[in-house]
Scaffold this motif. Sequence first.
Motif, short mmCIF file in Angstrom:
data_model
loop_
_atom_site.label_atom_id
_atom_site.label_comp_id
_atom_site.label_asym_id
_atom_site.label_seq_id
_atom_site.Cartn_x
_atom_site.Cartn_y
_atom_site.Cartn_z
N TYR A 11 51.92 -33.56 20.35
CA TYR A 11 52.81 -34.21 21.31
C TYR A 11 54.23 -33.67 21.10
O TYR A 11 54.73 -33.65 19.97
CB TYR A 11 52.79 -35.72 21.13
N ASP A 12 54.85 -33.26 22.18
CA ASP A 12 56.17 -32.63 22.09
C ASP A 12 57.28 -33.66 22.32
O ASP A 12 57.60 -33.99 23.47
CB ASP A 12 56.28 -31.49 23.10
N HIS A 344 59.71 -44.59 34.09
CA HIS A 344 58.76 -43.53 34.38
C HIS A 344 57.70 -44.06 35.34
O HIS A 344 57.32 -45.23 35.26
CB HIS A 344 58.10 -43.06 33.08
N ARG A 367 48.87 -45.91 30.32
CA ARG A 367 49.00 -44.66 29.59
C ARG A 367 48.40 -44.75 28.19
O ARG A 367 48.38 -43.78 27.45
CB ARG A 367 50.50 -44.28 29.52
N GLU A 395 56.80 -38.94 29.18
CA GLU A 395 56.56 -37.54 29.55
C GLU A 395 55.84 -36.79 28.44
O GLU A 395 54.91 -36.02 28.70
CB GLU A 395 57.89 -36.86 29.88
N ALA A 396 56.22 -37.03 27.19
CA ALA A 396 55.56 -36.36 26.07
C ALA A 396 54.09 -36.72 25.99
O ALA A 396 53.22 -35.86 25.78
CB ALA A 396 56.26 -36.73 24.76
N GLY A 398 52.28 -37.98 28.50
CA GLY A 398 51.62 -37.52 29.73
C GLY A 398 51.32 -36.05 29.74
O GLY A 398 50.26 -35.61 30.22
N GLN A 399 52.21 -35.24 29.19
CA GLN A 399 51.98 -33.78 29.13
C GLN A 399 50.78 -33.45 28.26
O GLN A 399 49.96 -32.60 28.61
CB GLN A 399 53.24 -33.09 28.59
N LYS A 400 50.64 -34.15 27.13
CA LYS A 400 49.48 -33.91 26.27
C LYS A 400 48.20 -34.33 27.00
O LYS A 400 47.18 -33.65 26.92
CB LYS A 400 49.62 -34.71 24.96
N LYS A 402 47.61 -34.25 30.18
CA LYS A 402 47.28 -33.23 31.19
C LYS A 402 46.62 -32.01 30.53
O LYS A 402 45.68 -31.43 31.08
CB LYS A 402 48.54 -32.82 31.93
N ILE A 403 47.13 -31.62 29.36
CA ILE A 403 46.56 -30.47 28.66
C ILE A 403 45.12 -30.75 28.26
O ILE A 403 44.23 -29.91 28.43
CB ILE A 403 47.42 -30.12 27.43
#
Length: 405
Positions: A11-12, A344, A367, A395-396, A398-400, A402-403
């Motif tokens: 996670y970024d 968000h 989430r 966002e962090a 959610g991005q993971k 999606k990946i």
Amino acid sequence: MEDLKVTANGYDFKPARAAMQCYVDNNLLSGISWAVMVGRDLVDVNCVGWADKEARTPLRSDHIFRVFSNTKLITSCAVLLLFEEGKLKLDDPIEKFIPQLGNRKVLRPDATSLDDTEPAKNSITIRQLLSHSSGLSYGFFDPGTAIYKALNERGVHNPMTTLADMVDVLAGLPLIYQPGTSWEYSLATDVLGRLVEVIGGQSFDKFIQARILDPLGMVDTGFIVPEKDQGRLVAYYAGADLMEPMKPGLTRIDDSPFPGAYLRPIARLSGGGGLVSTLPDMVALIRNLLPGGPTLLKPETIALMLTNQLPEGQWIRFAMMGEQPGKAFSLAGGLILTPSAFDHPDAAGELYWGGVAGTQWWISPKRNMAGVMMAQRQMAFVHPFSFEFKRLAYEAVGQKAKIVA
């Protein structure tokens, strides 16, 4: 103490860390720490800035914070434990347990005198106290009104008086609206603290210690900081201008809300805002309200905590912010039914709340994430940094997702 080891990687959170560092560098925050979970796994834990800006003491995860209204979650959980045991029902009238709060008078709309009242149409219920729809007030947010003056003149917030004393003061004052017809942030949660004492048969601090703090290993949570730990209490600051939250500048206000606060025992065991706590302790509490392991409350009770208790079309409203459409209230905190421009988009369904100094928590079923954020800046609950951090955390995560998908 809860282990804060990150157990899920990938996670970024670099954007979130950079953003929070900017608030510290720009003298808007002294420091901030946080922990974010996906499921029950920690995905990011970090501390940025200072516990004591003047002494240049770096903020650590074991530092102690004045959590103010984070206290309300613990009080709500205490009431719901009694509910699960069958010792109260949510729609019980409060006078069943605290007789002097029955037979209420209610201020008429636009009343300028405490005598301008009408009889209450219904009793205050425990459900209404949990959801801040009882007709009680804090008196902080409506200066110039008759109830504001009365609450302050009669010492309802006096920390040297007990919860029982506070209830006696409230019994002699009218409500500001008919029970169940509106929402007002209020002393209701302090009344619930007294309710716990009456039903539980012991002081509020002893009840939560035995039923919540000890079972969850919340070793640093309490109404005072022991002398041996007072060096871990984070410094408290006010911003340069309450009306301009992004104006740089911090002034130390350790003696707020009163000199020596949290350093010595006092009579008032405020269920609405009296506790101190740490990041690990708050993580322990939130984790024990999440699925996937043992929980403090039964799953069906936690589901109730995630359910709006206000009538359709009734929203949270603060005098300084106005009505917040899409923001409702449950038995334990605010609910985001429709995310605002500050939230968000994935925050729909989120259960959240926090303290005036910037300690916050949230649970997002949509989430499958939860978080705890700790800061010590006056009025930080509505400061831009708090909204920005949560958006970046979403966002962090959610991005993971999606990946992985």
